[in-house]
Design an enzyme around this catalytic site. Structure first.
Site, PDB file in Angstrom:
ATOM      1  N   ASP A   1       0.847  -1.185   0.000  1.00  0.00           N
ATOM      2  CA  ASP A   1       0.000   0.000   0.000  1.00  0.00           C
ATOM      3  C   ASP A   1       0.889   1.243   0.000  1.00  0.00           C
ATOM      4  O   ASP A   1       1.901   1.283   0.704  1.00  0.00           O
ATOM      5  CB  ASP A   1      -0.895  -0.015   1.245  1.00  0.00           C
ATOM      6  CG  ASP A   1      -2.036   0.982   1.173  1.00  0.00           C
ATOM      7  OD1 ASP A   1      -1.760   2.192   0.995  1.00  0.00           O
ATOM      8  OD2 ASP A   1      -3.186   0.565   1.305  1.00  0.00           O
TER       9      ASP A   1
ATOM     10  N   HIS B   1     -10.739  -5.216  -3.247  1.00  0.00           N
ATOM     11  CA  HIS B   1      -9.393  -5.422  -2.719  1.00  0.00           C
ATOM     12  C   HIS B   1      -9.455  -5.754  -1.234  1.00  0.00           C
ATOM     13  O   HIS B   1     -10.400  -5.395  -0.543  1.00  0.00           O
ATOM     14  CB  HIS B   1      -8.487  -4.211  -2.963  1.00  0.00           C
ATOM     15  CG  HIS B   1      -8.956  -2.946  -2.329  1.00  0.00           C
ATOM     16  ND1 HIS B   1      -9.988  -2.181  -2.827  1.00  0.00           N
ATOM     17  CD2 HIS B   1      -8.517  -2.287  -1.223  1.00  0.00           C
ATOM     18  CE1 HIS B   1     -10.149  -1.109  -2.072  1.00  0.00           C
ATOM     19  NE2 HIS B   1      -9.282  -1.152  -1.072  1.00  0.00           N
TER      20      HIS B   1
END
Length: 111
Positions: free
Chosen positions: A31, A100
């Site tokens: 991320d 996700h």
């Protein structure tokens, strides 16, 4: 895949990411705004907006995704556990409208 979807463009290789896993159906990457030492996103390459949009045709894909979450966590996360997060829809604070899962682990986030 959608042309204007950030995650579709990552899956296509148009946008770079720090990949930790990739195959024909999925990609996992770090991320860019991690909330913990380990913060990996796993996405299907197939564009699905969110968990609200899955149907029976996605059963096999989601089963593979769950197994893959476990494999990625075993390789990258704290051996004592990890947190799995899925935000589905605007009200749940989903920021990117592409299915996700957040795989998160470190000694502080799990306390």
């Amino acid at each position: 895949m959608q042309n204007n979807c950030l995650f579709c463009n990552i899956a296509k290789g148009i946008i770079n990411s720090e990949k930790v896993y990739e195959d024909d159906e999925f990609i996992a990457f770090n991320d860019i705004k991690p909330i913990a030492k380990i913060h990996i996103l796993l996405i299907p390459k197939k564009h699905i907006i969110s968990m609200q949009y899955i149907d029976d045709s996605d059963t096999e894909l989601l089963g593979k995704m769950m197994i893959l979450i476990s494999k990625i966590a075993k390789l990258h996360c704290n051996i004592n556990g990890f947190r799995l997060i899925n935000n589905s829809g605007f009200i749940a604070k989903q920021e990117i409208m592409h299915l996700h899962f957040h795989i998160i682990s470190d000694s502080n986030i799990l306390k």
